[in-house]
Design a protein around this motif. Sequence first.
Motif, mmCIF file in Angstrom:
data_model
loop_
_atom_site.group_PDB
_atom_site.id
_atom_site.type_symbol
_atom_site.label_atom_id
_atom_site.label_comp_id
_atom_site.label_asym_id
_atom_site.label_seq_id
_atom_site.Cartn_x
_atom_site.Cartn_y
_atom_site.Cartn_z
ATOM 1 N N SER A 28 0.827 -1.210 0.000
ATOM 2 C CA SER A 28 0.000 0.000 0.000
ATOM 3 C C SER A 28 0.858 1.256 0.000
ATOM 4 N N LYS A 29 1.971 1.222 0.722
ATOM 5 C CA LYS A 29 2.882 2.374 0.734
ATOM 6 C C LYS A 29 3.522 2.580 -0.640
ATOM 7 N N ALA A 30 3.988 1.504 -1.244
ATOM 8 C CA ALA A 30 4.625 1.610 -2.559
ATOM 9 C C ALA A 30 3.637 2.089 -3.613
ATOM 10 N N SER A 31 2.379 1.671 -3.496
ATOM 11 C CA SER A 31 1.378 2.042 -4.506
ATOM 12 C C SER A 31 0.912 3.489 -4.366
ATOM 13 N N GLN A 32 1.349 4.172 -3.329
ATOM 14 C CA GLN A 32 1.070 5.600 -3.239
ATOM 15 C C GLN A 32 1.869 6.368 -4.286
#
Length: 109
Positions: free
Chosen positions: A51-55
Amino acid sequence: MSVTMSWFLLALAGLLEICWAMGLKYTEGFTKLAPSIFTLITLALSMFLLSKASQVLPIGTAYGVWVGIGALGAAVLGIILFKESASPARIFFIFLLLVSILGLKLTSD
């Protein structure tokens, strides 16, 4: 967060996906406590890092790479740890997973 850091987090998320996928084998249907806890923790951490990377990264790329790393790692470890088939066809398709992961990385925006 930088693009480089996002790729690092995504790679780490993929490695954790391999961990929870392998952990599933040892939970015996979530009847074994320690492997079950390990599996759930690594699953949660993997999803959090995804989820962090997909930001920063496109979701199609991030999710595809995440799934690909997990599938590639689970397939290779299945061969090594569980003596699953290592037929030429299976090795070829595992190689295609690697090519797909690299292709998504190289063609990401």
